[in-house]
Design an enzyme around this catalytic site. Structure first.
Site, PDB file in Angstrom:
ATOM      1  N   ARG A  69       1.033  -1.029   0.041  1.00 32.36           N
ATOM      2  CA  ARG A  69       0.094   0.065   0.040  1.00 32.36           C
ATOM      3  C   ARG A  69       0.959   1.428   0.372  1.00 32.36           C
ATOM      4  O   ARG A  69       0.751   2.454  -0.439  1.00 32.36           O
ATOM      5  CB  ARG A  69      -0.924  -0.227   1.448  1.00 32.36           C
ATOM      6  CG  ARG A  69      -2.158   0.171   1.290  1.00 32.36           C
ATOM      7  CD  ARG A  69      -2.442  -0.191   2.817  1.00 32.36           C
ATOM      8  NE  ARG A  69      -1.992  -1.721   3.077  1.00 32.36           N
ATOM      9  CZ  ARG A  69      -1.738  -2.825   3.037  1.00 32.36           C
ATOM     10  NH1 ARG A  69      -3.642  -2.900   2.836  1.00 32.36           N
ATOM     11  NH2 ARG A  69      -1.593  -4.229   2.792  1.00 32.36           N
ATOM     12  N   HIS A 119       5.970   6.063  11.267  1.00 30.75           N
ATOM     13  CA  HIS A 119       5.567   5.991  10.256  1.00 30.75           C
ATOM     14  C   HIS A 119       4.268   6.577   9.678  1.00 30.75           C
ATOM     15  O   HIS A 119       3.667   6.784  10.444  1.00 30.75           O
ATOM     16  CB  HIS A 119       4.805   4.212  10.009  1.00 30.75           C
ATOM     17  CG  HIS A 119       4.252   4.142   8.735  1.00 30.75           C
ATOM     18  ND1 HIS A 119       4.611   4.767   7.926  1.00 30.75           N
ATOM     19  CD2 HIS A 119       3.649   2.878   7.757  1.00 30.75           C
ATOM     20  CE1 HIS A 119       3.922   4.216   6.686  1.00 30.75           C
ATOM     21  NE2 HIS A 119       3.143   2.675   6.720  1.00 30.75           N
TER      22      HIS A 119
HETATM   23  N1  ASP Z   1       1.799  -0.810   7.089  1.00 32.90           N
HETATM   24  C1  ASP Z   1       1.401  -1.270   8.349  1.00 32.90           C
HETATM   25  C2  ASP Z   1       3.872  -0.516   8.495  1.00 32.90           C
HETATM   26  O1  ASP Z   1       4.383  -0.627   7.955  1.00 32.90           O
HETATM   27  C3  ASP Z   1       1.561  -1.241   9.506  1.00 32.90           C
HETATM   28  C4  ASP Z   1       1.617  -3.065   9.122  1.00 32.90           C
HETATM   29  O2  ASP Z   1       2.175  -3.744   9.017  1.00 32.90           O
HETATM   30  O3  ASP Z   1       1.033  -3.651   9.713  1.00 32.90           O
HETATM   31  O4  ASP Z   1       3.797  -0.902   9.415  1.00 32.90           O
END
Ligand code: ASP
Length: 313
Positions: A57, A135
Site C-alpha cells: 500500500r 510511520h
Molecule cells: N503497513 C503498516 C506498516 O508498514 C502496518 C503493518 O505492517 O502492520 O507498518
C-alpha cells in the site's frame, strides 16, 4: 507555520504543521480520487521511492501521489538494486544525490535509516516506515480519516488495540493524536506493550469490552509476526478471543464509532472478516485518503506556496 524540511517523525511536528497537512490533503482529495488525472504542481521534480523493506500500500500510494502531482518517479527497491550487492547506505545516498533527485521517500527495516539519510542528503527525506520506530504518513492519513468522520479530534477517544511493541504505526499514531488533543487508550497483551508507554501520556486498559462503549475510534494493529522471535501470546485463537474485534464487540461501540486498521489485516486474528467488511470499518477509505495525504506531504516538502491544486483540470 514552520516550514517542513523532512518528514521523519511525528515528534518533529507541531500541531499547526499537522493541520497544514490535513487541510492540504482535504484540498487534494478530489484529485487523489480522480483516476487518470493530475495537476502540474510538481512538474519537473524527481521523487525517488527507496523501498528497502516490503510494502504494498505505502509504495503504490507514494507512487500515485507523486504522479498525480506530475512529478517524475524513480522506484528503487532493495531487490534488483546494488543494495542487494552490499552497497552501503551512504553510497546509495550519494548515488541518488548525483542523479539529482529532489526528494527521497524511504522505507527501511532499520529504525533510524531515514534520519541517517537526511544527514547525507540535502533534499527532503520522507519516512515511509522505519523498523519499529515511526510511520508518520500512516498516522497522518489516519487522523485525516478520523477528522473526516468525527470532526475536530480534541477530546475524542481513540482505543488502539494489539501489538504496540512492534508497531511503528502505534508510536506515530499516539503522537499525532496527542498533538490534536485526542485521548488515547491502549489495550494490548502485556507482553506486547513496551515499557516506555509509561511516558506516552496514554491510558492503558486491561479489557477491551470495558473501553469500547466509550470509544469514538477503535484502531486495530496488525500482529507483526515477522518481528516476533519468540511467543508473545498462546495462540492466534486466544489472541482473537481476548484482543480481536468481532461482531459482538462491534455492537459494544457507540453508533458513530468507526473501526480502523493500517493493513495488511490478519483476518480472523485482530479483526473478523465480518467486521472488516462491515460499514463501520473505514479501512478501504484509509487507503484512498493515504494518496491525498501523501500528495499533501510531497507538496509541502517540495513546493513553494503556490496553490496545491493550481492547474487542476
Ligand atoms: N503497513 C503498516 C506498516 O508498514 C502496518 C503493518 O505492517 O502492520 O507498518
Amino acid at each position: 507555520m514552520r516550514p517542513l524540511r523532512d518528514l521523519i517523525s511525528i515528534e518533529d511536528l507541531d500541531p499547526s504543521q499537522v493541520l497544514a497537512v490535513l487541510d492540504t490533503a482535504e484540498q487534494l482529495l478530489p484529485i487523489a480520487d480522480r483516476r487518470r488525472n493530475s495537476v502540474p504542481t510538481l512538474r519537473g521534480k524527481v521523487v525517488c521511492n527507496l523501498f528497502l523493506e516490503d510494502s504494498t500500500r505505502t509504495r503504490i500510494s507514494f507512487d500515485l501521489a507523486a504522479k498525480r502531482l506530475s512529478a517524475e518517479v524513480i522506484n528503487f527497491s532493495a531487490k534488483g538494486s546494488s543494495v542487494s550487492k552490499g552497497e552501503s547506505f551512504k553510497d546509495t545516498a550519494l548515488t541518488l544525490d548525483a542523479m539529482g533527485v529532489d526528494c527521497v521517500v524511504v522505507r527501511s527495516g532499520s529504525s533510524g535509516a531515514p534520519l541517517q539519510l537526511s544527514r547525507y542528503l540535502e533534499v527532503p527525506i520522507l519516512n515511509a516506515g522505519d523498523g519499529w520506530h515511526q510511520h508518520p504518513t500512516q498516522a497522518l492519513l489516519d487522523v485525516f480519516t478520523m477528522r473526516r468522520h468525527l470532526g475536530e479530534l480534541a477530546g475524542r477517544h481513540v482505543v488502539v488495540v494489539g501489538d504496540v511493541l512492534h508497531s511503528r504505526v502505534a508510536r506515530s499514531e499516539v503522537q499525532a493524536l496527542k498533538l490534536l488533543g485526542a485521548r488515547v487508550t491502549l489495550v494490548s497483551p502485556p507482553t506486547l506493550l513496551p515499557p516506555s508507554v509509561a511516558s506516552w501520556g496514554v491510558e492503558v486498559a486491561g479489557e477491551l469490552d470495558a473501553v469500547l462503549p466509550d470509544a469514538d475510534v477503535v484502531y486495530l494493529l496488525r500482529v507483526q509476526r515477522e518481528r516476533m522471535h519468540r511467543a508473545f501470546f498462546p495462540t492466534s485463537r486466544e489472541y482473537a478471543r481476548v484482543w480481536g474485534v468481532d461482531e459482538r464487540r462491534l455492537a459494544l461501540l457507540p453508533e458513530h464509532a468507526i473501526v480502523m486498521h493500517p493493513g495488511p489485516m490478519n483476518r480472523g486474528v485482530e479483526i473478523t472478516a465480518d467486521v472488516a467488511d462491515s460499514d463501520r470499518a473505514v479501512i478501504v477509505e484509509q487507503v484512498t485518503n493515504g494518496i491525498a495525504v501523501r500528495m499533501a506531504c510531497l507538496y509541502l516538502l517540495l513546493s513553494g506556496d503556490a496553490d496545491a491544486t493550481e492547474g487542476s483540470a
